[in-house]
Scaffold this motif. Structure first.
Motif, PDB file in Angstrom:
ATOM      1  N   PRO A  66       0.846  -1.211   0.000  1.00 60.22           N
ATOM      2  CA  PRO A  66       0.000   0.000   0.000  1.00 60.22           C
ATOM      3  C   PRO A  66       0.875   1.253   0.000  1.00 60.22           C
ATOM      4  CG  PRO A  66       0.077  -0.932   2.197  1.00 60.22           C
ATOM      5  CD  PRO A  66       0.806  -1.902   1.304  1.00 60.22           C
ATOM      6  N   SER A  67       1.611   1.437  -1.093  1.00 58.05           N
ATOM      7  CA  SER A  67       2.663   2.451  -1.132  1.00 58.05           C
ATOM      8  C   SER A  67       2.344   3.651  -2.008  1.00 58.05           C
ATOM      9  CB  SER A  67       3.962   1.805  -1.633  1.00 58.05           C
ATOM     10  OG  SER A  67       3.755   1.158  -2.876  1.00 58.05           O
ATOM     11  N   PHE A  68       1.257   3.592  -2.774  1.00 52.19           N
ATOM     12  CA  PHE A  68       0.969   4.657  -3.724  1.00 52.19           C
ATOM     13  C   PHE A  68       0.048   5.710  -3.113  1.00 52.19           C
ATOM     14  CE2 PHE A  68       1.819   0.830  -6.288  1.00 52.19           C
ATOM     15  CZ  PHE A  68       2.986   1.273  -6.898  1.00 52.19           C
ATOM     16  N   THR A  69       0.374   6.970  -3.371  1.00 55.03           N
ATOM     17  CA  THR A  69      -0.395   8.073  -2.800  1.00 55.03           C
ATOM     18  C   THR A  69      -1.783   8.166  -3.422  1.00 55.03           C
ATOM     19  OG1 THR A  69       1.662   9.290  -2.425  1.00 55.03           O
ATOM     20  CG2 THR A  69      -0.385  10.552  -2.347  1.00 55.03           C
ATOM     21  N   LYS A  70      -1.859   7.970  -4.738  1.00 59.97           N
ATOM     22  CA  LYS A  70      -3.140   8.039  -5.444  1.00 59.97           C
ATOM     23  C   LYS A  70      -3.008   7.334  -6.781  1.00 59.97           C
ATOM     24  CE  LYS A  70      -6.693  11.349  -7.033  1.00 59.97           C
ATOM     25  NZ  LYS A  70      -7.791  10.692  -6.283  1.00 59.97           N
ATOM     26  N   VAL A  71      -4.120   6.805  -7.264  1.00 57.44           N
ATOM     27  CA  VAL A  71      -4.160   6.167  -8.578  1.00 57.44           C
ATOM     28  C   VAL A  71      -5.121   6.961  -9.458  1.00 57.44           C
ATOM     29  CG1 VAL A  71      -4.681   4.079  -9.882  1.00 57.44           C
ATOM     30  CG2 VAL A  71      -3.681   3.897  -7.581  1.00 57.44           C
ATOM     31  N   PHE A  72      -4.603   7.490 -10.572  1.00 60.58           N
ATOM     32  CA  PHE A  72      -5.429   8.244 -11.518  1.00 60.58           C
ATOM     33  C   PHE A  72      -5.911   7.304 -12.615  1.00 60.58           C
ATOM     34  CE2 PHE A  72      -2.522  11.410  -9.722  1.00 60.58           C
ATOM     35  CZ  PHE A  72      -3.423  12.389  -9.319  1.00 60.58           C
ATOM     36  N   GLU A  73      -7.199   7.371 -12.907  1.00 58.38           N
ATOM     37  CA  GLU A  73      -7.771   6.519 -13.939  1.00 58.38           C
ATOM     38  C   GLU A  73      -7.629   7.174 -15.310  1.00 58.38           C
ATOM     39  OE1 GLU A  73      -8.537   3.553 -13.378  1.00 58.38           O
ATOM     40  OE2 GLU A  73      -8.518   3.604 -11.182  1.00 58.38           O
ATOM     41  N   ALA A  74      -8.008   6.439 -16.349  1.00 55.60           N
ATOM     42  CA  ALA A  74      -7.813   6.900 -17.722  1.00 55.60           C
ATOM     43  C   ALA A  74      -8.602   8.164 -18.035  1.00 55.60           C
ATOM     44  CB  ALA A  74      -8.190   5.788 -18.701  1.00 55.60           C
ATOM     45  N   ASP A 439      -1.074  -6.291 -24.287  1.00 54.42           N
ATOM     46  CA  ASP A 439       0.208  -6.544 -24.946  1.00 54.42           C
ATOM     47  C   ASP A 439       1.335  -5.705 -24.349  1.00 54.42           C
ATOM     48  OD1 ASP A 439      -0.482  -4.073 -25.900  1.00 54.42           O
ATOM     49  OD2 ASP A 439      -0.306  -4.580 -28.027  1.00 54.42           O
ATOM     50  N   GLN A 440       1.007  -4.828 -23.389  1.00 58.00           N
ATOM     51  CA  GLN A 440       2.025  -4.055 -22.676  1.00 58.00           C
ATOM     52  C   GLN A 440       2.129  -4.497 -21.213  1.00 58.00           C
ATOM     53  OE1 GLN A 440       4.126  -1.653 -23.903  1.00 58.00           O
ATOM     54  NE2 GLN A 440       3.368  -2.195 -25.931  1.00 58.00           N
ATOM     55  N   TYR A 441       1.628  -5.702 -20.922  1.00 56.71           N
ATOM     56  CA  TYR A 441       1.549  -6.162 -19.535  1.00 56.71           C
ATOM     57  C   TYR A 441       2.923  -6.200 -18.861  1.00 56.71           C
ATOM     58  CZ  TYR A 441       0.404  -9.068 -15.492  1.00 56.71           C
ATOM     59  OH  TYR A 441       0.244  -9.545 -14.223  1.00 56.71           O
ATOM     60  N   ALA A 442       3.916  -6.754 -19.545  1.00 57.15           N
ATOM     61  CA  ALA A 442       5.246  -6.865 -18.939  1.00 57.15           C
ATOM     62  C   ALA A 442       5.822  -5.489 -18.634  1.00 57.15           C
ATOM     63  CB  ALA A 442       6.182  -7.641 -19.864  1.00 57.15           C
ATOM     64  N   ALA A 443       5.655  -4.546 -19.568  1.00 47.47           N
ATOM     65  CA  ALA A 443       6.180  -3.197 -19.363  1.00 47.47           C
ATOM     66  C   ALA A 443       5.445  -2.499 -18.224  1.00 47.47           C
ATOM     67  CB  ALA A 443       6.051  -2.387 -20.649  1.00 47.47           C
ATOM     68  N   THR A 444       4.122  -2.666 -18.181  1.00 47.81           N
ATOM     69  CA  THR A 444       3.333  -2.054 -17.110  1.00 47.81           C
ATOM     70  C   THR A 444       3.721  -2.634 -15.757  1.00 47.81           C
ATOM     71  OG1 THR A 444       1.473  -1.542 -18.559  1.00 47.81           O
ATOM     72  CG2 THR A 444       0.993  -1.772 -16.212  1.00 47.81           C
ATOM     73  N   MET A 445       3.875  -3.955 -15.695  1.00 48.56           N
ATOM     74  CA  MET A 445       4.272  -4.607 -14.448  1.00 48.56           C
ATOM     75  C   MET A 445       5.619  -4.077 -13.969  1.00 48.56           C
ATOM     76  SD  MET A 445       3.566  -7.147 -12.229  1.00 48.56           S
ATOM     77  CE  MET A 445       2.694  -8.517 -12.981  1.00 48.56           C
ATOM     78  N   ASN A 446       6.570  -3.947 -14.893  1.00 53.15           N
ATOM     79  CA  ASN A 446       7.898  -3.453 -14.531  1.00 53.15           C
ATOM     80  C   ASN A 446       7.819  -2.039 -13.981  1.00 53.15           C
ATOM     81  OD1 ASN A 446      10.545  -1.944 -15.258  1.00 53.15           O
ATOM     82  ND2 ASN A 446      11.123  -4.097 -15.385  1.00 53.15           N
ATOM     83  N   THR A 447       7.010  -1.187 -14.628  1.00 55.16           N
ATOM     84  CA  THR A 447       6.883   0.204 -14.191  1.00 55.16           C
ATOM     85  C   THR A 447       6.293   0.292 -12.792  1.00 55.16           C
ATOM     86  OG1 THR A 447       6.628   1.001 -16.462  1.00 55.16           O
ATOM     87  CG2 THR A 447       5.800   2.422 -14.715  1.00 55.16           C
ATOM     88  N   VAL A 448       5.235  -0.467 -12.541  1.00 55.75           N
ATOM     89  CA  VAL A 448       4.573  -0.401 -11.237  1.00 55.75           C
ATOM     90  C   VAL A 448       5.481  -0.965 -10.142  1.00 55.75           C
ATOM     91  CG1 VAL A 448       2.567  -1.151  -9.903  1.00 55.75           C
ATOM     92  CG2 VAL A 448       2.289  -0.473 -12.283  1.00 55.75           C
ATOM     93  N   LYS A 449       6.222  -2.019 -10.448  1.00 50.43           N
ATOM     94  CA  LYS A 449       7.167  -2.552  -9.467  1.00 50.43           C
ATOM     95  C   LYS A 449       8.262  -1.525  -9.161  1.00 50.43           C
ATOM     96  CE  LYS A 449       6.721  -7.552 -10.187  1.00 50.43           C
ATOM     97  NZ  LYS A 449       7.434  -8.800 -10.608  1.00 50.43           N
ATOM     98  N   TYR A 450       8.707  -0.847 -10.199  1.00 51.26           N
ATOM     99  CA  TYR A 450       9.711   0.210 -10.039  1.00 51.26           C
ATOM    100  C   TYR A 450       9.177   1.286  -9.096  1.00 51.26           C
ATOM    101  CZ  TYR A 450      13.371   3.435 -11.828  1.00 51.26           C
ATOM    102  OH  TYR A 450      14.436   4.280 -11.962  1.00 51.26           O
ATOM    103  N   GLY A 451       7.945   1.729  -9.348  1.00 51.34           N
ATOM    104  CA  GLY A 451       7.355   2.763  -8.511  1.00 51.34           C
ATOM    105  C   GLY A 451       7.132   2.305  -7.085  1.00 51.34           C
ATOM    106  N   ASN A 452       6.808   1.030  -6.912  1.00 53.11           N
ATOM    107  CA  ASN A 452       6.629   0.484  -5.572  1.00 53.11           C
ATOM    108  C   ASN A 452       7.932   0.581  -4.783  1.00 53.11           C
ATOM    109  OD1 ASN A 452       4.868  -1.084  -3.676  1.00 53.11           O
ATOM    110  ND2 ASN A 452       6.484  -2.607  -3.932  1.00 53.11           N
ATOM    111  N   LEU A 453       9.051   0.310  -5.469  1.00 52.98           N
ATOM    112  CA  LEU A 453      10.365   0.433  -4.839  1.00 52.98           C
ATOM    113  C   LEU A 453      10.652   1.881  -4.455  1.00 52.98           C
ATOM    114  CD1 LEU A 453      13.225  -0.644  -4.119  1.00 52.98           C
ATOM    115  CD2 LEU A 453      13.852  -0.250  -6.498  1.00 52.98           C
ATOM    116  N   VAL A 454      10.339   2.814  -5.369  1.00 57.11           N
ATOM    117  CA  VAL A 454      10.566   4.234  -5.097  1.00 57.11           C
ATOM    118  C   VAL A 454       9.763   4.683  -3.880  1.00 57.11           C
ATOM    119  CG1 VAL A 454      10.266   6.573  -5.997  1.00 57.11           C
ATOM    120  CG2 VAL A 454      11.079   4.762  -7.504  1.00 57.11           C
TER     121      VAL A 454
END
Length: 460
Positions: A66-74, A439-454
């Motif tokens: 539970p590390s994200f301040t807010k999630v913005f939708e599309a 078709d961008q699942y791997a890239a999205t997963m990597n980005t969110v994991k990166y942000g979780n670390l930050v």
């Protein structure tokens, strides 16, 4: 070098921003859910077995902390992101602090749209940088109107600084895209400076990245848009007009007195260079004459020559005189802050549009676009990934409170060093721009994991 004990590692607030699903035939959306807790938001990602490229099928689902301040939708526009992320930091800016905002994500995920925006006339779609500039002018115009003094040197303006980091260099977007070099100085600070310029009387001037003082929002917007035209683009693994650089935009509250004081430092440094070089040359020359080469080829003391210490001392005295002039000029810069009528002087917004990370999975949909890349563009893509890996290692070092943080790993992390090592009263945020496309699942997963670390990287 490790951070000083007096420095605080500013923790990041991390936001997720989903872009709309591409309007393409057969486009499918990944499964994403979010939950809220007292200390933040968590997200869960998964991909249906029958969706996405073969390389992603069966990929494991993942749930963040539970590390994200807010999630913005599309359907959240740039204005909504600005009001929730940037606008709330104005009390810090008006107190003279620095607030930093990074956009991170894979290529084509909407980073530049978020930071800069593509429609500068629509108030709902203007990027974070211009929105901040507009509100900043509103606030300093109020201060300028309430100032009792008629001294134009104290009138507030916004200094705009724009450059991009590409490969091993930085390029000044407000000075014809002049190539600049990233160096760490003897003061331990990172300096981004252009080519050495030789002036009359032996003066040598090395100018830093140009800062353009703007006195109206309209002037700043015009200058910024001209700079944007110089940004480097090319073919990425996603599309043909991808930003191929890490772009940095700085908005600093300045006045004429501060601008002139900083210019004076550059001039005094230029005056010092020939005298410093002359003092060094004299010292070497006098000490070289102290020795002579014997018949056997070895150097021995020349008893017939006495070092002219008076000549050395005279050169050193002149050098010291010009060093003191530099010190006085630097002190004048500090005096400008302490004597200002406004504590907001020096307050700064920093917006960083990080180049998109790229993936070279031959089975993915990106392979078709990637095949259009030239060899140079593919090399640039690898350099971008290397920069972002270095950034991740810096963040990893922060998260474990290591004494040595590898800022020297890449020009990008060197440039961003001062924004990581801020005061505890500063503010830093990272906006993760991600695609819901399967078709961008791997890239999205990597980005969110990166942000979780930050987000989990705390201060000391």
């Amino acid at each position: 070098m490790p951070p000083k004990k007096s420095q605080k590692l500013t923790p990041f607030s991390v936001y997720i921003r989903w872009r709309p699903l591409p309007e393409e035939p057969g486009a499918t959306e990944i499964k994403k859910t979010q939950s809220s807790a007292s200390d933040g938001h968590s997200v869960s990602l998964s991909l249906p077995d029958a969706s996405g490229p073969s390389s992603s099928r069966g990929a494991r689902s993942w749930t963040s902390a539970p590390s994200f301040t807010k999630v913005f939708e599309a359907d959240d526009n740039n204005r909504g992101v600005y009001e929730n992320v940037v606008s709330q930091t104005f009390p810090k800016i008006m107190a003279g602090k620095t607030c930093n905002f990074f956009a991170y994500g894979h290529t084509g995920s909407g980073k530049t749209h978020t930071i800069v925006g593509y429609d500068h006339e629509d108030p709902q779609q203007v990027g974070l940088c211009l929105s901040a500039a507009k509100e900043l002018f509103q606030k300093i115009d109020e201060l300028n109107g309430s100032t009792e003094s008629n001294d134009n040197d104290q009138k507030l303006a916004v200094g705009l600084r724009m450059y991009e980091v590409r490969k091993k260099s930085a390029f000044d977007l407000l000075n014809g895209r002049t190539e600049c070099f990233v160096r760490e100085g003897p003061d331990g600070k990172v300096h981004v400076r252009g080519e050495t310029e030789t002036l009359e009387d032996g003066k040598v001037r090395v100018k830093p990245i140009r800062v353009v003082p703007c006195w109206t929002f309209e002037e700043l917007q015009t200058v910024l848009e001209k700079g944007l035209d110089l940004r480097a683009t090319g073919t990425s693994t996603v599309h043909d007009k991808s930003s191929r650089t890490h772009a940095v935009f700085e908005l600093e509250i300045v006045n004429q007195a501060l601008v002139e004081a900083r210019d004076a430092v550059i001039e005094r440094q230029a005056e010092l260079v020939p005298h410093g070089k002359f003092a060094t040359d004299v010292y070497i020359e006098e000490n070289t004459k102290r020795y002579t080469q014997g018949s056997d080829g070895k150097y021995i003391t020349n008893l017939d020559y006495t070092i002219n210490q008076e000549r050395i001392d005279a050169a050193e005295a002149t050098k010291r005189e010009y060093e003191e002039r530099v010190e006085l000029a630097e002190a004048k810069v500090q005096e400008t802050f302490t004597t200002s009528q406004h504590p907001c002087l020096g307050g700064k917004f920093v917006f960083v549009d990080l180049a998109g990370s790229e993936y070279y999975d031959q089975k993915s949909s990106a392979s078709a676009a990637g095949s259009k890349q030239t060899a140079e563009e593919k090399q640039e893509g690898r350099q971008i990934n290397s920069d972002l890996f270095a950034l991740k290692e810096v963040i990893r070092a922060r998260s474990s409170n290591q004494t040595r943080i590898p800022f020297r790993s890449s020009p990008l992390t060197m440039v961003l060093r001062e924004h990581f090592l801020g005061s505890e009263s500063g503010f830093s945020a990272m906006i993760l721009t991600v695609s819901p496309a399967a078709d961008q699942y791997a890239a999205t997963m990597n980005t969110v994991k990166y942000g979780n670390l930050v987000a989990m990287a705390g201060g000391p």
